[in-house]
Design a protein around this motif. Sequence first.
Motif, short mmCIF file in Angstrom:
data_model
loop_
_atom_site.label_atom_id
_atom_site.label_comp_id
_atom_site.label_asym_id
_atom_site.label_seq_id
_atom_site.Cartn_x
_atom_site.Cartn_y
_atom_site.Cartn_z
N MET A 166 -8.36 47.60 79.95
CA MET A 166 -8.80 46.28 80.41
C MET A 166 -9.90 45.70 79.53
N LEU A 167 -10.77 46.54 79.00
CA LEU A 167 -11.80 46.04 78.08
C LEU A 167 -11.16 45.50 76.80
N LYS A 168 -10.13 46.17 76.32
CA LYS A 168 -9.41 45.67 75.14
C LYS A 168 -8.71 44.36 75.46
N GLN A 169 -8.13 44.27 76.67
CA GLN A 169 -7.45 43.04 77.05
C GLN A 169 -8.45 41.88 77.12
N ALA A 170 -9.63 42.12 77.64
CA ALA A 170 -10.65 41.07 77.69
C ALA A 170 -11.01 40.60 76.29
N LYS A 171 -11.14 41.56 75.37
CA LYS A 171 -11.45 41.21 73.98
C LYS A 171 -10.33 40.37 73.36
#
Length: 300
Positions: free
Chosen positions: A277-282
Motif C-alpha cells: 500500500m505504501l508503494k501504491q500511494a507513491k
Amino acid sequence: MNKAMKLTDFQSLTPIDYGWSGDRKYRAVTPDGTPYFLRVTSRERGDRFVKLFDLQKTVAATGIPMCEPIAIGECDEGVYTIHSWIDGVDAEANVPKLPTEVQYRLGRDAGEYLTRIHSFPAPPDQPDWEARFNAKNNRKIKMYTDCPIHFEGDHHLLRYIEENRHLLHDRPQTFQHGDYHIGNMMLTDAETDPGIVIIDFDRYDFGDPWEEFNRIVWCAQAAPLFATGLVDGYFGVDEDTAVPMEFWRLLALYISSNMLSSIPWAIPFGEGEIQTMLKQAKDVLAWYDDMKNPVPTWYR
C-alpha cells in the motif's frame, strides 16, 4: 431458496485458499466430473448472501461473462451458494504477458461489462450520496490520521479531498460490483482467444457508478493499457470522443480517499501488505503529479 442442487450432489470438494472474505470456498465436483464453485458463509451474513445471489442472477442475464449463480441453500455451517466453474487463469498475473493490443481490447471489454453492471439503479430509499460519501471520507481521514504509519506526500491527497468535495453533489447511484479490478477477473483461453470473466461480487453495494473505478490503481500497476481500455470501453471512447473531465476529477477524489484508508487497513495483515500500500500511494502521487493533474499519466 433454489434447491436445484445440494451439497450432497458433490463427490469431491477441494478447498480454494484465495481471497479476503473469510468464507470457505471449494472446487466442487459432481459424480459425472462436472466442476462447480461452492462458497459457504456464516448465518450472520446469510441475508446479504441471499440478496447477492438474486442480484447476480439479474446481472448474469445481461450476458456478462461471470460465475453464474446456480443454487443457494442452508447447511450446518450457514448458507452456501453454487456457481458455474470458470476454467481460466488469474487475469492480474497473465494479462500483462499478452500483446499490448490484446491488453487494451480486454480492458475495453471489462469497461463495457461494467456499464451493464451499472445499468441497475439503486433502491429509491438509498441515502443521499453526497452526505454518505462525505461521512465515509471523514471516517477514512480519521483512520489515517490516527494510524501510526504515514506516507510522504499525504497532504496532497488531503488537500485534494477538501477542495473537491463539491463534486459529490447530485451524483446518481446504481448497483456496484464493489471491488472491480483486474484482481477480481479471470482470463480464459489465454493462448488462443483471450477473454475476461468477472468474479467475486462479494463486496457489492449501491452508490455512484464512477466510484467503482477507485480500484483501477490495481489495473494500472499491472497493465496500464488494460486500465486505459477499461475507461475507454466504459465511456465508448473513439477517435471523435473523449472521457469527461468531470469523471477524472471525481475519480481522483475517490482514489485519494481510498489511498488514505488503505494504510490502516493493511496493518493487521502484516508488513507485506503495508509495503504494497505504501508503494501504491507513491505510484498514485506520481501518476497525478502530487494531485495537480486529474488525468493520471498511465492513461494512454
